[in-house]
Write an enzyme that holds these catalytic residues in place. Structure first.
Site, PDB file in Angstrom:
ATOM      1  N   CYS A  33       0.510  -1.779   0.191  1.00 12.41           N
ATOM      2  CA  CYS A  33      -0.212  -0.190  -0.040  1.00 12.41           C
ATOM      3  C   CYS A  33       0.985   1.380   0.022  1.00 12.41           C
ATOM      4  O   CYS A  33       1.416   1.590   0.685  1.00 12.41           O
ATOM      5  CB  CYS A  33      -1.098   0.077   1.599  1.00 12.41           C
ATOM      6  SG  CYS A  33      -1.536   1.747   1.416  1.00 12.41           S
ATOM      7  N   LYS A  60     -11.234  -8.590   6.509  1.00 11.19           N
ATOM      8  CA  LYS A  60     -10.588  -7.970   7.443  1.00 11.19           C
ATOM      9  C   LYS A  60     -11.221  -8.813   8.194  1.00 11.19           C
ATOM     10  O   LYS A  60     -12.124  -8.379   9.072  1.00 11.19           O
ATOM     11  CB  LYS A  60     -11.284  -6.344   7.173  1.00 11.19           C
ATOM     12  CG  LYS A  60     -10.217  -5.398   6.376  1.00 11.19           C
ATOM     13  CD  LYS A  60     -11.246  -4.129   6.343  1.00 11.19           C
ATOM     14  CE  LYS A  60     -10.493  -3.886   4.738  1.00 11.19           C
ATOM     15  NZ  LYS A  60     -10.989  -1.735   4.025  1.00 11.19           N
ATOM     16  N   VAL A  73      -5.928   0.918   6.190  1.00 11.65           N
ATOM     17  CA  VAL A  73      -4.275   1.010   6.702  1.00 11.65           C
ATOM     18  C   VAL A  73      -3.882   2.137   5.790  1.00 11.65           C
ATOM     19  O   VAL A  73      -3.997   2.707   5.031  1.00 11.65           O
ATOM     20  CB  VAL A  73      -2.996  -0.080   6.202  1.00 11.65           C
ATOM     21  CG1 VAL A  73      -3.742  -1.427   6.690  1.00 11.65           C
ATOM     22  CG2 VAL A  73      -3.432  -1.037   4.630  1.00 11.65           C
ATOM     23  N   GLU A  86      -5.494   7.356   8.330  1.00 13.31           N
ATOM     24  CA  GLU A  86      -5.263   8.068   7.882  1.00 13.31           C
ATOM     25  C   GLU A  86      -3.505   8.244   7.512  1.00 13.31           C
ATOM     26  O   GLU A  86      -3.037   8.798   8.800  1.00 13.31           O
ATOM     27  CB  GLU A  86      -5.755   9.850   7.625  1.00 13.31           C
ATOM     28  CG  GLU A  86      -7.149  10.074   7.798  1.00 13.31           C
ATOM     29  CD  GLU A  86      -7.281   9.349   5.978  1.00 13.31           C
ATOM     30  OE1 GLU A  86      -6.951   9.666   4.907  1.00 13.31           O
ATOM     31  OE2 GLU A  86      -9.119   8.581   6.059  1.00 13.31           O
ATOM     32  N   SER A  87      -2.727   7.919   6.268  1.00 15.60           N
ATOM     33  CA  SER A  87      -1.077   8.273   6.255  1.00 15.60           C
ATOM     34  C   SER A  87      -1.038   9.979   6.591  1.00 15.60           C
ATOM     35  O   SER A  87       0.335   9.623   7.120  1.00 15.60           O
ATOM     36  CB  SER A  87      -1.348   8.084   4.694  1.00 15.60           C
ATOM     37  OG  SER A  87      -1.430   8.848   3.588  1.00 15.60           O
TER      38      SER A  87
END
Lengths: 243, 240
Positions: A33, A60, A73, A86-87
Site C-alpha cells: 500500500c 479484515k 491502513v 490516515e497516512s
C-alpha cells in the site's frame, strides 16, 4: 523492528493482538500500500521502535474493524491504546510524538509550505491510478498523460526555483516521504517510460530518494509492484506476495 | 487599514504591503471555507485586514501572489502567502499562541484532524444535493446518506458527552464544521438533523459563540446570495 509477517485475516484462529508494548508503536499495514508506505517511511526515518501487523484488506479481522471502523491502513496504535488513521495524519502524529529527527520544519510557515505542497501533490495521485486503469481497458490516455506531464513540470519548476536537492531543502523532509511511494510506482502505473525526461530536476530527485536509507529499507522493485497491482486489479490480490 | 468590504476585481489597484505585525486575509464574504479562517482569526483576537476578492474576475495582483487564486489566503508582513482553509487555520493557531484552538498533545491534534477528514466527506453533500434539486433530480438516496453521516456526528457527541466536538469549550474542529451548518436551512437540508438531537443542540450552542456571531450571516442574506449564484451572477457585495 520491521517484521515481514504474513497478513492477518478474518479467520477464527487469528486472535486480536495484545496491547502494544510500552516502548513502541504498532503499525497496521499492507506491504504494497503506497499510503501505508508513507507512515512506514516516517517510522524508519525517525528511528522509531515499532512492530508491523499486516492486514488482509479483503478479509479484515473483526478486531481490526473494532479498533478502526473504516478498516483502512495505515493505522497507528500506541501503548495507551490510542488509534490514529490516515497516512498524513499518522505521519504528522509520529513527527510530533517523537522529537528526534524532525521531518516537518519548526516554523509555522515552514509547516504550512509543506502542507500546501502536499495539497498540490494530492491532485497528482488520482491521475496515476486513472492512467493505469485506462491503459488496461485500452482507452486513449494521451490527454491524461499530457496533464500528468504538466503537473510533473510544475514539480520540476519548484526544484529549479528553490535550487534544493529535495522539496523542502537540501535534506529529505516530510513532503519528500509523502510523495515518494507514488514515484516508486511509476513503472507499475505504466506511465510513459519517458514521463520524467522533460523534468531533469525531478528525475534527479527520484535518484536521490533511491539513496535514502528509509526508502531503501522498505522499497519493492517495479516488477514486484506490477505483479501485485495486476493481481489486485484482477480481483485476486496476493497481499503476501514475495513471502 | 482597508476601508472597504467591497470586492476587488480585475484591473483594481493592488493593496499596499502588509504592515508589520499584521495580516491580510483574502476572502469572499459568503465563502464557507473563508469563514473558517475568519472564525479562527476572530476567536484568537488576531489583528487583520480583509481584502475581498471578486472570484469571477480575479485581480492580476492576486493571482501573482497566489497562483491558484483561491480564497481564503493569508499574507504576512514578510510576504508569506498561505492558502487552503485548514492550512491557514493551523498556521494561525501555531503562529499566534493566545487562545489555542488545537490541543497541545499530538494525539489531541490527531483526533481533530481525523474528525476533519471525516467531515470533508460530508461537505460535498452540501453542494451535490441543492445542485441536483435544481436540475430536478431525485435526491432521496443522497439525503439518506447525509442523514447517516449526521447520525455518526451525533453519536460522537453522545459518546463523548461534551458540549462541543472535542470538549466542553469550542475548539478548531467546531469552527471548521460550523460554516456548513450555518447554511443548512437555506440549503433546505435542515430536516436531515431531525433525528440527531445532540448535533442540533451543538448548532444552538455554536450560535452563541462570539466569533460565530461576528462572522455569520442570517438566512435571508444567505438565501439572496445563493439566488444570485444560481442566476450566474454572484453578488459578492450583497448588502454593502
Amino acid at each position: 523492528l520491521f517484521l515481514s509477517v504474513k497478513c492477518l485475516k478474518k479467520y477464527y484462529y487469528n486472535p486480536a493482538p495484545g496491547p502494544v508494548p510500552k516502548d513502541q508503536v504498532r503499525l497496521y499495514s499492507m506491504r504494497f500500500c503506497p499510503f501505508a508506505q508513507r507512515t512506514s517511511l516516517v517510522l524508519h526515518a525517525k528511528g522509531i521502535k515499532f512492530e508491523t501487523i499486516n492486514i488482509h484488506l479483503k478479509q479484515k479481522p473483526d478486531w481490526f474493524l473494532e479498533k478502526n471502523p473504516e478498516g483502512l491502513v495505515p493505522l497507528i496504535e500506541t501503548p495507551a491504546g490510542e488509534v490514529v488513521n490516515e497516512s498524513v495524519i499518522t505521519s504528522e502524529f509520529l513527527d510530533e510524538m517523537y522529537p528526534e529527527k524532525k521531518l516537518l520544519p519548526a516554523t509555522p510557515f515552514g509547516k504550512a509550505q509543506q502542507k500546501m505542497m502536499l495539497e498540490h501533490f494530492s491532485k497528482i495521485t488520482p491521475h496515476l491510478f486513472k492512467i493505469s486503469s485506462a491503459k488496461r481497458k485500452g482507452d486513449d490516455v494521451s490527454g491524461l498523460e499530457a496533464e500528468l506531464k504538466e503537473k510533473f513540470t510544475n514539480l520540476n519548476e519548484h526544484l529549479v526555483k528553490k535550487k534544493t536537492k529535495f522539496f523542502g531543502g537540501d535534506t529529505v523532509t516530510f513532503i519528500d516521504y509523502m510523495m515518494w511511494p507514488f514515484f516508486e510506482r511509476l513503472g507499475m502505473f505504466e506511465t510513459n517510460k519517458n514521463c520524467l525526461d522533460h523534468t531533469p530536476e525531478l528525475k534527479k530527485w527520484t535518484e536521490r530518494m533511491l539513496e535514502d536509507p528509509a526508502v531503501k529499507a522498505i522499497m519493492h522493485s517495479t516488477e514486484d509492484h506490477k505483479t501485485f497491482y495486476n493481481n489486485f486489479l484482477d480481483g485476486k490480490p496476493d497481499f503476501d506476495y514475495g513471502l | 487599514a482597508m476601508a472597504t468590504e467591497k470586492c476587488f476585481a480585475k484591473g483594481s489597484p493592488a493593496p499596499g504591503p502588509v504592515p508589520k505585525g499584521q495580516l491580510h486575509l483574502y476572502s469572499m464574504r459568503f465563502c464557507p471555507f473563508a469563514q473558517r479562517t475568519r472564525l479562527a482569526l476572530n476567536s484568537k483576537g488576531i489583528k487583520y485586514d480583509t481584502i475581498n476578492i471578486n472570484l469571477k474576475e480575479k485581480p492580476e495582483w492576486f493571482l501573482e501572489k497566489n497562483p491558484l487564486g483561491l480564497v481564503p489566503a493569508l499574507e504576512t508582513s514578510a510576504g508569506e502567502v498561505i492558502y487552503e482553509s485548514s492550512i491557514t487555520c493551523e498556521y494561525l493557531d501555531e503562529a499566534y499562541p493566545e487562545k489555542k484552538l488545537l490541543p497541545s498533545s499530538p494525539f489531541g491534534k490527531a483526533q481533530q484532524r481525523m474528525l476533519l477528514e471525516h467531515f470533508s466527506k460530508v461537505i460535498p453533500y452540501f453542494y451535490k444535493i441543492p445542485s441536483a434539486r435544481r436540475t430536478g433530480e431525485d435526491v432521496s438516496t443522497q439525503e439518506v446518506e447525509l442523514k447517516e453521516k449526521f447520525a455518526k456526528l451525533n453519536e460522537h457527541l453522545e459518546k463523548k458527552k461534551t458540549k462541543f466536538f472535542e470538549g466542553d469549550t469550542i475548539t478548531m474542529i467546531d469552527y471548521m464544521m460550523w460554516p456548513f451548518f450555518e447554511r443548512i436551512e437555506v440549503l433546505e437540508l435542515k430536516h436531515c438533523l431531525d433525528h440527531t438531537p445532540e448535533l442540533k443542540k451543538w448548532t444552538e450552542r455554536m450560535l452563541e459563540d462570539p466569533a460565530v456571531k461576528a462572522t455569520m450571516f442570517n438566512m435571508d442574506t444567505h438565501k439572496a446570495f445563493y439566488k444570485s449564484v444560481a442566476e450566474g451572477k454572484p453578488d459578492y457585495d450583497l448588502g454593502l
